[in-house]
Design an enzyme around this catalytic site. Structure first.
Site, PDB file in Angstrom:
ATOM      1  N   ALA A  48       0.798  -1.230   0.000  1.00 39.67           N
ATOM      2  CA  ALA A  48       0.000   0.000   0.000  1.00 39.67           C
ATOM      3  C   ALA A  48       0.833   1.284   0.000  1.00 39.67           C
ATOM      4  O   ALA A  48       0.591   2.182  -0.814  1.00 39.67           O
ATOM      5  CB  ALA A  48      -0.974  -0.021   1.177  1.00 39.67           C
ATOM      6  N   ARG A  80      -5.773  -0.368  -8.886  1.00 35.58           N
ATOM      7  CA  ARG A  80      -5.982  -1.376  -7.833  1.00 35.58           C
ATOM      8  C   ARG A  80      -6.951  -0.772  -6.817  1.00 35.58           C
ATOM      9  O   ARG A  80      -6.630   0.227  -6.172  1.00 35.58           O
ATOM     10  CB  ARG A  80      -4.675  -1.794  -7.156  1.00 35.58           C
ATOM     11  CG  ARG A  80      -3.729  -2.543  -8.080  1.00 35.58           C
ATOM     12  CD  ARG A  80      -2.704  -3.364  -7.331  1.00 35.58           C
ATOM     13  NE  ARG A  80      -3.279  -4.557  -6.739  1.00 35.58           N
ATOM     14  CZ  ARG A  80      -2.591  -5.408  -5.971  1.00 35.58           C
ATOM     15  NH1 ARG A  80      -1.323  -5.177  -5.711  1.00 35.58           N
ATOM     16  NH2 ARG A  80      -3.171  -6.471  -5.467  1.00 35.58           N
ATOM     17  N   ASP A 215      -3.615  -3.001   3.871  1.00 31.23           N
ATOM     18  CA  ASP A 215      -3.927  -2.233   2.670  1.00 31.23           C
ATOM     19  C   ASP A 215      -5.032  -1.216   2.921  1.00 31.23           C
ATOM     20  O   ASP A 215      -5.142  -0.240   2.197  1.00 31.23           O
ATOM     21  CB  ASP A 215      -4.325  -3.176   1.541  1.00 31.23           C
ATOM     22  CG  ASP A 215      -3.112  -3.882   0.961  1.00 31.23           C
ATOM     23  OD1 ASP A 215      -2.573  -3.398  -0.046  1.00 31.23           O
ATOM     24  OD2 ASP A 215      -2.687  -4.901   1.531  1.00 31.23           O
TER      25      ASP A 215
END
Length: 311
Positions: A48, A80, A215
């Site tokens: 991330a 993403r 994330d």
């Protein structure tokens, strides 16, 4: 590691190509924002914080090239969907008068943030501990140093003797390929296990702590690499402290964790390993990239501001 995952050089963004590790250390050069999108989608760069900084430079490259920055920003955001740092970074750069200067600032901040996370988390690790980590939340997931592995690095630098257990992290193998490699670069004792061995090791008292990255952190829990939930459930059952290490930029204060989009990746990642098919022809596969660890399974969240309670 003495190398940076991300570097801005001569108008290009240079990334360690994580698809090639551990067999070879190669670099991928992004010459425009479309190369950045390719790198994020295809996991040249992953993690991330690293995705966030890479995305910031992508917006800056679009602006420098005279591209439609609004269009570029939306395309980068779509690369993403689960990692909140991606959206945070793009929005921050878009609000800046100088996207490139802002991206460079974020690059520098990431290095400082990870070291602060390491300092706050190192005290949780005792001399002689064996620490399990899932996926890769190390220097390769950031500009450098790392979040979960940054905590381990900081404890090691404090002189604590410890052993790291990395699970392989199927289907892409970030634990086996990346986390083990990082620990070997540092000379930190490390052992590799299959994903399904983690519960047994906790049941038999072989694991003292679990530290993973994230994330997205939101009300109700944490989204992280698929398999995190199984590790957390085993840790809860066998009374092993389970920590998440992540920067404040990973927090999403606007959504429930159960409302976010979970990325579905190519089924081929499950059906093939190392280029070899591992299932019969015509097998269907399900390949979610992330799962959700509920807050009640988390002992604490290690951030640059200290150790926080889960949302």
């Amino acid at each position: 590691m003495n190398m940076k995952t991300i570097e801005w050089k001569d108008g290009e963004l240079v990334l360690i190509d994580q698809r090639k590790l551990p067999d070879s250390l190669e670099y991928f050069r992004c010459r425009d924002y479309r190369d950045v999108i390719y790198a994020i989608k295809n996991m040249v760069v992953r993690g991330a914080p690293a995705i966030g900084v890479t995305a910031a430079f992508g917006v800056a490259m679009a602006e420098l090239a005279g591209e439609d920055v609004e269009v570029a920003a939306e395309e980068i955001k779509a690369s993403r969907p689960t990692a909140v740092n991606l959206f945070w970074a793009v929005d921050r750069v878009m609000k800046s008068e100088s996207p490139l200067d802002e991206a460079i600032t974020m690059y520098m901040e990431d290095m400082e943030t990870n070291r602060a996370i390491g300092r706050h988390g190192a005290g949780l690790i005792e001399d002689g501990d064996t620490v399990l980590t899932h996926c890769n939340a190390g220097a390769l997931a950031c500009v450098d140093y790392g979040t979960a592995l940054g905590v381990i690095r900081a404890a090691w630098d404090d002189g604590k003797r410890l052993t790291v257990i990395c699970d392989e992290t199927r289907p892409v193998g970030q634990g086996a390929r990346l986390s083990v490699w990082e620990m070997q670069q540092e000379g930190i004792p490390v052992k590799l296990i299959t994903d399904v061995a983690a519960g047994y090791l906790m049941q038999t008292g072989m694991i003292d702590k679990v530290i993973i990255g994230a994330d997205r952190i939101a009300e109700g829990g944490v989204a992280n690499k698929i398999g995190s939930l199984m590790v957390a459930l085993a840790a809860k059952r066998f009374n092993v402290p389970f920590y998440v290490a992540a920067p404040m930029s990973t927090f999403d204060t606007e959504n429930s964790i159960y409302d976010i989009e979970i990325e579905e990746r190519d089924p081929a990642e499950v059906l093939y390993y190392g280029g070899c098919r591992i299932a019969p022809q015509d097998t269907e596969a399900i390949n979610p990239a992330f799962d959700i660890v509920p807050s009640d399974l988390i002992s604490g969240i290690i951030t640059e501001k200290g150790i926080l309670d889960p949302l």
